[in-house]
Design a protein around this motif. Structure first.
Motif, mmCIF file in Angstrom:
data_model
loop_
_atom_site.group_PDB
_atom_site.id
_atom_site.type_symbol
_atom_site.label_atom_id
_atom_site.label_comp_id
_atom_site.label_asym_id
_atom_site.label_seq_id
_atom_site.Cartn_x
_atom_site.Cartn_y
_atom_site.Cartn_z
ATOM 1 N N ASN A 97 -70.659 -47.893 45.813
ATOM 2 C CA ASN A 97 -70.224 -48.142 47.186
ATOM 3 C C ASN A 97 -69.663 -46.856 47.779
ATOM 4 N N ASN A 98 -70.166 -46.458 48.946
ATOM 5 C CA ASN A 98 -69.676 -45.236 49.598
ATOM 6 C C ASN A 98 -69.122 -45.509 50.990
ATOM 7 N N SER A 99 -68.515 -46.678 51.164
ATOM 8 C CA SER A 99 -68.025 -47.072 52.486
ATOM 9 C C SER A 99 -66.871 -46.209 52.977
ATOM 10 N N ILE A 100 -66.070 -45.656 52.059
ATOM 11 C CA ILE A 100 -64.939 -44.833 52.510
ATOM 12 C C ILE A 100 -65.077 -43.366 52.101
ATOM 13 N N GLY A 101 -66.189 -43.004 51.478
ATOM 14 C CA GLY A 101 -66.388 -41.613 51.096
ATOM 15 C C GLY A 101 -67.517 -41.476 50.101
ATOM 16 N N PRO A 102 -67.854 -40.230 49.715
ATOM 17 C CA PRO A 102 -68.934 -40.023 48.745
ATOM 18 C C PRO A 102 -68.634 -40.707 47.423
ATOM 19 N N TYR A 103 -69.681 -41.100 46.720
ATOM 20 C CA TYR A 103 -69.502 -41.737 45.415
ATOM 21 C C TYR A 103 -68.707 -40.789 44.513
ATOM 22 N N LYS A 104 -67.775 -41.370 43.742
ATOM 23 C CA LYS A 104 -66.933 -40.546 42.871
ATOM 24 C C LYS A 104 -66.666 -41.325 41.596
ATOM 25 N N GLY A 105 -66.947 -40.707 40.469
ATOM 26 C CA GLY A 105 -66.707 -41.371 39.193
ATOM 27 C C GLY A 105 -67.231 -40.520 38.057
ATOM 28 N N GLY A 106 -66.674 -40.717 36.881
ATOM 29 C CA GLY A 106 -66.953 -39.861 35.749
ATOM 30 C C GLY A 106 -68.324 -40.054 35.121
ATOM 31 N N ILE A 107 -68.623 -39.134 34.204
ATOM 32 C CA ILE A 107 -69.808 -39.201 33.359
ATOM 33 C C ILE A 107 -69.331 -39.366 31.921
ATOM 34 N N ARG A 108 -69.855 -40.372 31.243
ATOM 35 C CA ARG A 108 -69.435 -40.692 29.875
ATOM 36 C C ARG A 108 -70.588 -40.474 28.906
ATOM 37 N N PHE A 109 -70.331 -39.716 27.843
ATOM 38 C CA PHE A 109 -71.299 -39.550 26.753
ATOM 39 C C PHE A 109 -70.767 -40.272 25.521
ATOM 40 N N HIS A 110 -71.394 -41.388 25.174
ATOM 41 C CA HIS A 110 -70.945 -42.175 24.032
ATOM 42 C C HIS A 110 -72.076 -43.120 23.633
ATOM 43 N N PRO A 111 -72.266 -43.384 22.334
ATOM 44 C CA PRO A 111 -73.361 -44.274 21.904
ATOM 45 C C PRO A 111 -73.315 -45.667 22.511
ATOM 46 N N SER A 112 -72.125 -46.120 22.935
ATOM 47 C CA SER A 112 -71.993 -47.479 23.481
ATOM 48 C C SER A 112 -72.463 -47.592 24.924
ATOM 49 N N VAL A 113 -72.750 -46.477 25.571
ATOM 50 C CA VAL A 113 -73.093 -46.516 26.999
ATOM 51 C C VAL A 113 -74.366 -47.319 27.245
ATOM 52 N N ASN A 114 -74.263 -48.268 28.173
ATOM 53 C CA ASN A 114 -75.417 -49.045 28.613
ATOM 54 C C ASN A 114 -75.215 -49.417 30.076
ATOM 55 N N ILE A 115 -76.147 -50.118 30.651
ATOM 56 C CA ILE A 115 -76.077 -50.405 32.084
ATOM 57 C C ILE A 115 -74.898 -51.314 32.419
ATOM 58 N N SER A 116 -74.546 -52.241 31.529
ATOM 59 C CA SER A 116 -73.418 -53.127 31.788
ATOM 60 C C SER A 116 -72.112 -52.338 31.888
ATOM 61 N N ILE A 117 -71.899 -51.429 30.957
ATOM 62 C CA ILE A 117 -70.673 -50.630 30.965
ATOM 63 C C ILE A 117 -70.646 -49.706 32.179
ATOM 64 N N MET A 118 -71.791 -49.129 32.523
ATOM 65 C CA MET A 118 -71.838 -48.272 33.705
ATOM 66 C C MET A 118 -71.502 -49.049 34.980
ATOM 67 N N LYS A 119 -72.033 -50.264 35.090
ATOM 68 C CA LYS A 119 -71.761 -51.057 36.290
ATOM 69 C C LYS A 119 -70.328 -51.549 36.330
ATOM 70 N N PHE A 120 -69.791 -51.937 35.181
ATOM 71 C CA PHE A 120 -68.380 -52.351 35.134
ATOM 72 C C PHE A 120 -67.474 -51.204 35.573
ATOM 73 N N LEU A 121 -67.728 -50.012 35.041
ATOM 74 C CA LEU A 121 -66.880 -48.863 35.381
ATOM 75 C C LEU A 121 -67.058 -48.462 36.844
ATOM 76 N N GLY A 122 -68.300 -48.494 37.335
ATOM 77 C CA GLY A 122 -68.545 -48.150 38.734
ATOM 78 C C GLY A 122 -67.915 -49.142 39.698
ATOM 79 N N PHE A 123 -67.969 -50.422 39.336
ATOM 80 C CA PHE A 123 -67.362 -51.468 40.175
ATOM 81 C C PHE A 123 -65.849 -51.299 40.231
ATOM 82 N N GLU A 124 -65.222 -51.080 39.071
ATOM 83 C CA GLU A 124 -63.774 -50.835 39.041
ATOM 84 C C GLU A 124 -63.412 -49.607 39.873
#
Length: 460
Positions: A97-124
């Protein structure tokens, strides 16, 4: 009065039905994304009173829109290891969501990374970023690449391949990634170097978390941990209390945990326990932070080696056991869902008075319920650990202005941001009839800012 009562009851029923229906639709569309659904359920449930008071948000379809990412990128990352073997990993970027500014959020390198975790973190991140008061939207990215055991050259080759693909979708006014688990200033440096090479220009603001000598902000490394403690300090002040004389347990031993421990000690607390993925240490005389820093920041050793310098300290296998240590304040700073219902009950029985999340969603829903019903002060991650992204936004400002603030200037700004986050969350909780519930308060305060911007921008 009777007509108004019926109208209010109808509004409440409509609001509850709306939230329920949106969540049921989310489950159907994302049935295997457990982390994302957990995060969405917590937020949606807490927003019910907003839709009761402001039914206009229902007509705008705000929940349907805010729970669906603007776009999701998945890409192959091909690289060569030191033995000349071709390796393949998967890369992700969720622009939520970029309603109040450019997208901002970290990059994670870890074996557990999947689309669910990415979406949970992005939503938060949407709500966390809104709470900072900075003009930044929510996003997240990463890869299932594991940097552990890799040489510097292998990491460089992987990162260059990763950012070559990601560079198509980011920019200082579009999407500004940062570091996260497995991504520090070394990795950010490799990313920036490759991005600069590809674009043939010096866009310092495209990435944050850079080395201060190369356009990064002083105080960024400490920001999440310091900010966490500043937030807890505000919670304690609200009850006429402070860190002075308190016994503190901190899970984890990365940047967030180390600097949370450092600031808690500076404010008069005694930190008696910390952990890593293998186990935890208990030092009743107080953790020697310099030894922990030496082990984790400079030597890449395990936390059990702490006992070599402090033989009176106790090391135990299994990191979840850290919550059996009696303490006044508990700061989970390791990973999602590390603190469950059973651990929460043990903490409560042992007299814990405040818990705040340094990691993203480290407490399960059941654990949070235990803390709330037990009268424990609870600081949710989207509010309590927002210090890191706040200073990242400050780095963006410094890059834009070609300035560099002192560490003291950054720290003062960070204190003010964390104080304002606490105030916003606390006031929203009161205004929507959930006094003391900072989970509800933080969700509502962040949501209102984003929702109002979405309404102002029209339907898209």
């Amino acid at each position: 009065m009777k007509v108004m009562s019926e109208l209010e009851n109808n509004n409440k029923t409509r609001a509850n039905d709306y939230v329920h229906n949106v969540y049921e639709q989310l489950k159907k569309r994302n049935m295997h994304e457990t982390e994302f659904l957990q995060a969405a359920r917590e937020v949606l449930d807490s927003l019910r009173p907003v839709f009761f008071k402001h039914p206009e948000y229902l007509d705008e379809g705000i929940l349907e829109r805010i729970t669906e990412p603007d776009r999701v990128f998945t890409f192959r990352v091909t690289w060569e290891d030191d033995a000349g073997r071709v390796r393949v990993n998967r890369g992700f970027r969720v622009q939520f969501n970029n309603s109040i500014g450019p997208y901002k959020g970290g990059i994670r390198f870890h074996p557990s990374v999947n689309i669910s975790i990415m979406k949970f973190l992005g939503f938060e991140q949407i709500f966390k970023n809104a709470l900072t008061g900075m003009p930044i939207g929510g996003g997240k990215g990463g890869s299932d690449f594991d940097p552990k055991g890799k040489s510097d050259r292998e990491i460089m080759r992987f990162v260059q391949s990763f950012i070559t693909e990601l560079s198509k979708y980011i920019g200082p006014d579009t999407d500004v990634p940062a570091g996260d688990i497995g991504v520090g200033k070394r990795e950010i440096g490799y990313m920036f170097g490759q991005y600069k090479r590809l674009k043939s220009k010096f866009d310092a603001g495209v990435l944050t978390g850079k080395d201060p000598e190369q356009g990064g902000s002083l105080g960024r490394k400490e920001a999440t941990g310091y900010g966490l403690v500043y937030f807890v300090d505000e919670m304690l002040k609200g009850k006429g209390d402070s860190f002075a004389g308190k016994k503190v347990v901190v899970s984890g031993s990365g940047n967030v945990a180390i600097y949370a421990m450092e600031k808690a000690i500076q404010l008069g607390a005694t930190v008696i326990g910390c952990s890593d993925s293998s186990g935890y240490i208990y030092d009743p005389s107080g953790i020697d932070l310099e030894v922990v820093k030496q082990l984790k920041e400079y030597s890449n050793k395990r936390i059990k080696d702490y006992t070599m310098d402090h033989p009176r300290a106790v090391y135990k296998e299994g990191c979840i056991g850290i919550w059996t240590i009696p303490c006044d304040i508990a700061l989970p700073c390791a990973t999602q869902n590390e603190l469950d219902e059973e651990s929460a009950k043990i903490l409560l029985e042992n007299g814990v008075t405040a818990v705040a999340e340094g990691a993203n969603m480290p407490s399960t829903e059941e654990a949070v319920h235990v803390f709330h019903t037990g009268g424990v002060l609870f600081g949710p991650g989207k509010a309590a650990n927002a210090g890191g992204v706040a200073v990242s936004a400050m780095e963006m400002s410094q890059n834009s202005m070609r300035l560099s603030w002192t560490a003291e200037e950054v720290d003062e700004k960070l204190k003010l941001v964390m104080k304002n986050i606490y105030t916003s969350a606390n006031e929203a909780a009161i205004n929507y009839d959930y006094p003391g519930n900072l989970v509800v308060g933080a969700n509502i305060a962040g949501f209102l800012k984003v929702a109002d911007a979405m309404v102002a921008h029209g339907i898209h």
